[in-house]
Design a protein around this motif. Structure first.
Motif, PDB file in Angstrom:
ATOM      1  N   THR A   8       0.865  -1.179   0.000  1.00  0.00           N
ATOM      2  CA  THR A   8       0.000   0.000   0.000  1.00  0.00           C
ATOM      3  C   THR A   8       0.900   1.226   0.000  1.00  0.00           C
ATOM      4  O   THR A   8       1.900   1.284   0.707  1.00  0.00           O
ATOM      5  CB  THR A   8      -0.952   0.025   1.216  1.00  0.00           C
ATOM      6  OG1 THR A   8      -0.191   0.132   2.414  1.00  0.00           O
ATOM      7  CG2 THR A   8      -1.813  -1.221   1.266  1.00  0.00           C
ATOM      8  N   THR A  10      -0.296   4.526   0.171  1.00  0.00           N
ATOM      9  CA  THR A  10      -0.816   5.643   0.954  1.00  0.00           C
ATOM     10  C   THR A  10      -1.720   5.116   2.068  1.00  0.00           C
ATOM     11  O   THR A  10      -2.142   3.956   2.055  1.00  0.00           O
ATOM     12  CB  THR A  10      -1.680   6.580   0.085  1.00  0.00           C
ATOM     13  OG1 THR A  10      -2.817   5.831  -0.374  1.00  0.00           O
ATOM     14  CG2 THR A  10      -0.914   7.119  -1.111  1.00  0.00           C
ATOM     15  N   GLU A  11      -2.014   6.015   2.980  1.00  0.00           N
ATOM     16  CA  GLU A  11      -2.935   5.691   4.064  1.00  0.00           C
ATOM     17  C   GLU A  11      -4.280   5.242   3.484  1.00  0.00           C
ATOM     18  O   GLU A  11      -4.913   4.302   3.981  1.00  0.00           O
ATOM     19  CB  GLU A  11      -3.110   6.960   4.916  1.00  0.00           C
ATOM     20  CG  GLU A  11      -4.060   6.799   6.058  1.00  0.00           C
ATOM     21  CD  GLU A  11      -4.088   8.019   6.965  1.00  0.00           C
ATOM     22  OE1 GLU A  11      -3.500   9.070   6.595  1.00  0.00           O
ATOM     23  OE2 GLU A  11      -4.698   7.919   8.025  1.00  0.00           O
ATOM     24  N   THR A  14      -4.400   1.647   2.491  1.00  0.00           N
ATOM     25  CA  THR A  14      -4.530   0.751   3.651  1.00  0.00           C
ATOM     26  C   THR A  14      -5.974   0.725   4.128  1.00  0.00           C
ATOM     27  O   THR A  14      -6.505  -0.328   4.487  1.00  0.00           O
ATOM     28  CB  THR A  14      -3.565   1.193   4.774  1.00  0.00           C
ATOM     29  OG1 THR A  14      -2.225   1.075   4.306  1.00  0.00           O
ATOM     30  CG2 THR A  14      -3.716   0.313   6.017  1.00  0.00           C
ATOM     31  N   GLY A  38       3.635   3.388  13.789  1.00  0.00           N
ATOM     32  CA  GLY A  38       3.476   4.082  12.516  1.00  0.00           C
ATOM     33  C   GLY A  38       3.375   3.166  11.308  1.00  0.00           C
ATOM     34  O   GLY A  38       3.329   3.622  10.166  1.00  0.00           O
ATOM     35  N   ALA A  39       3.316   1.865  11.544  1.00  0.00           N
ATOM     36  CA  ALA A  39       3.298   0.925  10.411  1.00  0.00           C
ATOM     37  C   ALA A  39       1.932   0.850   9.730  1.00  0.00           C
ATOM     38  O   ALA A  39       1.835   0.433   8.577  1.00  0.00           O
ATOM     39  CB  ALA A  39       3.735  -0.466  10.877  1.00  0.00           C
ATOM     40  N   GLY A  40       0.880   1.232  10.455  1.00  0.00           N
ATOM     41  CA  GLY A  40      -0.451   1.245   9.815  1.00  0.00           C
ATOM     42  C   GLY A  40      -1.517   0.410  10.525  1.00  0.00           C
ATOM     43  O   GLY A  40      -2.609   0.215   9.986  1.00  0.00           O
ATOM     44  N   LYS A  41      -1.222  -0.055  11.727  1.00  0.00           N
ATOM     45  CA  LYS A  41      -2.171  -0.910  12.461  1.00  0.00           C
ATOM     46  C   LYS A  41      -3.466  -0.168  12.792  1.00  0.00           C
ATOM     47  O   LYS A  41      -4.568  -0.691  12.612  1.00  0.00           O
ATOM     48  CB  LYS A  41      -1.532  -1.430  13.760  1.00  0.00           C
ATOM     49  CG  LYS A  41      -0.216  -2.167  13.550  1.00  0.00           C
ATOM     50  CD  LYS A  41       0.404  -2.636  14.854  1.00  0.00           C
ATOM     51  CE  LYS A  41       0.840  -1.549  15.796  1.00  0.00           C
ATOM     52  NZ  LYS A  41       1.897  -0.665  15.262  1.00  0.00           N
ATOM     53  N   THR A  42      -3.316   1.058  13.263  1.00  0.00           N
ATOM     54  CA  THR A  42      -4.511   1.841  13.608  1.00  0.00           C
ATOM     55  C   THR A  42      -5.264   2.253  12.345  1.00  0.00           C
ATOM     56  O   THR A  42      -6.491   2.243  12.311  1.00  0.00           O
ATOM     57  CB  THR A  42      -4.133   3.079  14.448  1.00  0.00           C
ATOM     58  OG1 THR A  42      -3.497   2.632  15.648  1.00  0.00           O
ATOM     59  CG2 THR A  42      -5.365   3.882  14.827  1.00  0.00           C
ATOM     60  N   THR A  43      -4.526   2.582  11.306  1.00  0.00           N
ATOM     61  CA  THR A  43      -5.163   2.938  10.027  1.00  0.00           C
ATOM     62  C   THR A  43      -6.043   1.786   9.551  1.00  0.00           C
ATOM     63  O   THR A  43      -7.203   1.979   9.168  1.00  0.00           O
ATOM     64  CB  THR A  43      -4.084   3.249   8.964  1.00  0.00           C
ATOM     65  OG1 THR A  43      -3.232   4.279   9.465  1.00  0.00           O
ATOM     66  CG2 THR A  43      -4.699   3.669   7.647  1.00  0.00           C
ATOM     67  N   GLU A 110      -3.828  -4.471  18.451  1.00  0.00           N
ATOM     68  CA  GLU A 110      -2.518  -3.893  18.140  1.00  0.00           C
ATOM     69  C   GLU A 110      -1.547  -4.310  19.242  1.00  0.00           C
ATOM     70  O   GLU A 110      -1.921  -4.391  20.394  1.00  0.00           O
ATOM     71  CB  GLU A 110      -2.612  -2.359  18.071  1.00  0.00           C
ATOM     72  CG  GLU A 110      -3.566  -1.897  16.985  1.00  0.00           C
ATOM     73  CD  GLU A 110      -3.484  -0.397  16.717  1.00  0.00           C
ATOM     74  OE1 GLU A 110      -2.380   0.170  16.742  1.00  0.00           O
ATOM     75  OE2 GLU A 110      -4.548   0.207  16.481  1.00  0.00           O
ATOM     76  N   ARG A 136       3.868   0.723   2.573  1.00  0.00           N
ATOM     77  CA  ARG A 136       3.797  -0.314   3.604  1.00  0.00           C
ATOM     78  C   ARG A 136       3.571  -1.665   2.936  1.00  0.00           C
ATOM     79  O   ARG A 136       2.797  -1.786   1.991  1.00  0.00           O
ATOM     80  CB  ARG A 136       2.611  -0.061   4.550  1.00  0.00           C
ATOM     81  CG  ARG A 136       2.595   1.288   5.218  1.00  0.00           C
ATOM     82  CD  ARG A 136       3.640   1.415   6.287  1.00  0.00           C
ATOM     83  NE  ARG A 136       3.455   2.630   7.073  1.00  0.00           N
ATOM     84  CZ  ARG A 136       3.887   3.836   6.716  1.00  0.00           C
ATOM     85  NH1 ARG A 136       4.535   3.998   5.571  1.00  0.00           N
ATOM     86  NH2 ARG A 136       3.676   4.869   7.500  1.00  0.00           N
TER      87      ARG A 136
END
Ligand code: ADP
Ligand code: MG
Length: 141
Positions: A8, A10-11, A14, A38-43, A110, A136
């Motif tokens: 991915t 961009t945010e 994701t 910052g890897a994208g788990k919350t996104t 997470e 990512r």
């Protein structure tokens, strides 16, 4: 889904992936979200939560201090952020074990490595990694 690898850039990518992935989820599923800050788990969690409820992506915040946020929509989503959790004992003491067997909802976790020994068999694992070029890499197991 087994052994899938995604890139991915961009945010938004994701989020889109998370929404598509949501279609595969059913009550009782537990999804462990691995990866650095910052890897994208919350996104990814935002995408899933907004798929199942009227909660907007922008309204979802990681429960870094409270460990758990609960969202009620078509399904209940239990969103854990265990970054600050000291050990498995603390997780049990907080009464969270009940949620790992919750049949009516979906658990997104997470920092699942804080409770490796407590994760039920059948837990799905997704790994998020930063790429040098800025995107990512996402592995689904
Ligand atoms: P984590 O929960 O793993 O700590 P977050 O999802 O909170 O990570 O943060 C990811 C950050 O990286 C966000 O600021 C987001 O905008 C940015 N970002 C850049 N590219 C991507 C991507 N491809 N996927 C997810 N986030 C990305
Ligand atoms: Mg996070």
């Amino acid at each position: 889904m087994n052994g899938l690898i995604m890139f991915t850039h961009t945010e938004k990518d994701t989020l889109t992936f998370a929404k598509e992935f949501s279609f595969t989820l059913k009550p009782g599923d537990i999804v462990a979200l691995h990866g650095d800050l910052g890897a994208g788990k919350t996104t990814f969690s935002k995408g899933v939560i907004s798929s199942f409820s009227s909660v907007l992506e922008t309204e979802v915040q990681s429960p870094t201090f409270t460990y758990l946020n609960i969202y009620e929509g078509n399904l209940v989503i239990y969103h854990f952020d265990l970054y600050r959790l000291k050990n498995e004992q603390e997780f049990i003491a907080m009464g969270f074990l009940d949620y790992l067997g919750e049949v009516d909802g979906i658990c997104l976790i997470e920092w699942p490595n804080r409770i490796t020994g407590l994760l039920p068999k059948g837990t799905q694992h997704i790994h998020f990694e930063h790429l040098e070029q800025g995107g990512r890499e996402i592995h689904v197991h």
